[in-house]
Design an enzyme around this catalytic site. Structure first.
Site, short mmCIF file in Angstrom:
data_model
loop_
_atom_site.label_atom_id
_atom_site.label_comp_id
_atom_site.label_asym_id
_atom_site.label_seq_id
_atom_site.Cartn_x
_atom_site.Cartn_y
_atom_site.Cartn_z
N ILE A 10 0.83 -1.20 0.00
CA ILE A 10 0.00 0.00 0.00
C ILE A 10 0.87 1.25 0.00
CG2 ILE A 10 -1.71 1.31 1.31
CD1 ILE A 10 -2.84 -1.40 2.26
N ASP A 40 11.16 1.73 7.13
CA ASP A 40 10.68 0.37 7.35
C ASP A 40 11.90 -0.51 7.58
OD1 ASP A 40 9.69 -2.24 7.25
OD2 ASP A 40 8.10 -1.69 5.84
N ASP A 50 -8.82 7.52 7.88
CA ASP A 50 -9.81 6.51 7.49
C ASP A 50 -10.03 5.49 8.61
OD1 ASP A 50 -11.59 5.26 5.60
OD2 ASP A 50 -10.06 3.72 5.24
N GLY A 79 -11.23 2.72 2.90
CA GLY A 79 -10.22 2.94 1.87
C GLY A 79 -10.08 1.78 0.90
N GLU A 127 -13.53 1.23 16.65
CA GLU A 127 -14.49 1.36 15.54
C GLU A 127 -15.74 0.53 15.79
OE1 GLU A 127 -12.39 0.36 11.97
OE2 GLU A 127 -11.04 2.07 12.09
N ALA A 166 -4.13 3.14 7.70
CA ALA A 166 -3.67 1.87 8.26
C ALA A 166 -4.57 1.47 9.42
CB ALA A 166 -2.21 1.98 8.67
N ARG A 167 -4.14 1.77 10.66
CA ARG A 167 -4.92 1.42 11.85
C ARG A 167 -4.96 2.61 12.79
NH1 ARG A 167 -6.56 -1.91 9.04
NH2 ARG A 167 -6.83 -4.16 9.41
N HIS A 209 -13.32 3.92 7.55
CA HIS A 209 -12.48 2.75 7.27
C HIS A 209 -12.94 2.04 5.99
CE1 HIS A 209 -9.77 -0.45 9.39
NE2 HIS A 209 -9.49 -0.32 8.10
#
Length: 336
Positions: free
Chosen positions: A155, A174, A260, A286, A265, A235-236, A284
């Site tokens: 992503i 990363d 998002d 996306g 949630e 993402a989260r 959420h």
């Protein structure tokens, strides 16, 4: 043997559902965001051998209630709702649909970015309310700005490709990604999170939610970002200390955000984000496009049948493969 696949949520793309039917299986759906007790009941009633995980938590209690369960396949890539350690201890592989929704989520990240920076929502609302706000308005151009990618998976790479088309420079962090993931996109690799934060006019989050990354973006880390920066999160929600983000925007240190996902949630009706016009919000969705839904659904279902048939699965799709290997090695040690 029950020829049933349980889907924890109301939807599965017709192409994926047809794949299930072609194998002589049926799909049973739980209500959206069912709790563990409800999911356990469905597993016991249906005798499902595989789960397509969409909404709701799959913990050790759920797995213990379903000794017939052989595989869990995530409808996407985020597995923070699945206890992958508990699954490994019970010999249950947890699969992810790597890259299947990358384009859709990346498009959404860019949409959130543009909506937030260009102030689309408040300008639209003002015009509908009878205000012509051109006099005195001063917008912001994003070309030549720097986007920082926290995480360099599929992503993030798709987001980076689109961002380059808008004239953005790219940084990335990363520790697990190969150099090739950066080099192919011309992304400057940062050696530390601090370097990424300090260089990002726009920070786009693309890392998994773990105990190590929970509230990665907090008051201390936000303070390291440039004044006037933006945060994008597809993402989260748990990656962000939500109160700290609100405080940073209200103080003027951050200019806005496009989000998002939420820490919990669906969010409460009085969630503080709703009172901050500089934050653009979506529920959420996306990766919830027809095209991505078909790819993710088919990948999730196909993975289940590969496991049930004893066929090989690409190692990168088994998110708990190292934990499975460790769990299998432990009894062997005890036997010696």
């Amino acid at each position: 043997m029950s020829k049933t696949i349980l889907v924890t949520g109301p939807d599965l793309d017709p192409s994926a559902a047809q794949l299930v039917a072609d194998r002589g299986y049926q799909t049973v759906h739980t209500p959206p965001y069912a709790d563990s007790a409800v999911i356990s009941d469905y597993l016991q009633q249906t005798g499902a051998e595989g789960i397509v995980s969409r909404m709701g938590r799959l913990d050790a209690a759920v797995m213990d209630a379903a000794p017939q369960l052989k595989v869990i396949s995530k409808h996407g890539v985020g597995v923070d709702n699945i206890d992958i350690q508990a699954a490994a201890e019970r010999g249950i592989p947890v699969l992810v649909a790597t890259g299947a929704n990358a384009v859709s989520v990346a498009e959404h990240a860019i949409a959130l970015l543009l909506a937030a920076v260009k102030r689309i929502l408040p300008l639209d609302a003002g015009l509908r309310a009878g205000r012509w706000e051109k006099p005195g308005f001063s917008g912001h151009e994003i070309a030549e700005s720097t986007m920082g990618l926290m995480g360099m998976g599929a992503i993030a790479q798709a987001t980076g490709r689109m961002a380059k088309g808008l004239g953005l420079h790219l940084l990335g962090y990363d520790p697990y990604a190969p150099d090739s993931a950066f080099e192919e996109l011309g992304v400057t690799r940062c050696e530390t999170v601090e370097d990424l934060l300090a260089g990002s006019d726009i920070l786009s989050l693309h890392c998994p939610l773990t105990e190590q990354t929970r509230r990665l973006l907090n008051a201390e880390s936000i303070a390291q970002m440039p004044k006037g920066a933006y945060v994008i999160n597809t993402a989260r929600g748990g990656l962000i200390d939500e109160a700290a983000l609100v405080a940073a925007i209200q103080s003027g240190h951050l200019a806005g955000a496009g989000l998002d996902t939420f820490a919990s949630e669906p969010p409460a009706a009085d969630h503080p984000f709703f009172a901050v016009p500089e934050i653009v919000l979506t529920p959420h969705i996306g990766g919830v496009t027809r095209q991505a839904g078909a790819r993710v659904g088919v990948d999730a279902v196909r993975g289940i049948f590969q496991i049930l048939d004893g066929q090989p699965v690409a190692p990168e799709r088994i998110i708990n493969r190292k934990l499975l290997a460790a769990a299998q090695a432990e009894p062997a040690k005890m036997e010696k």
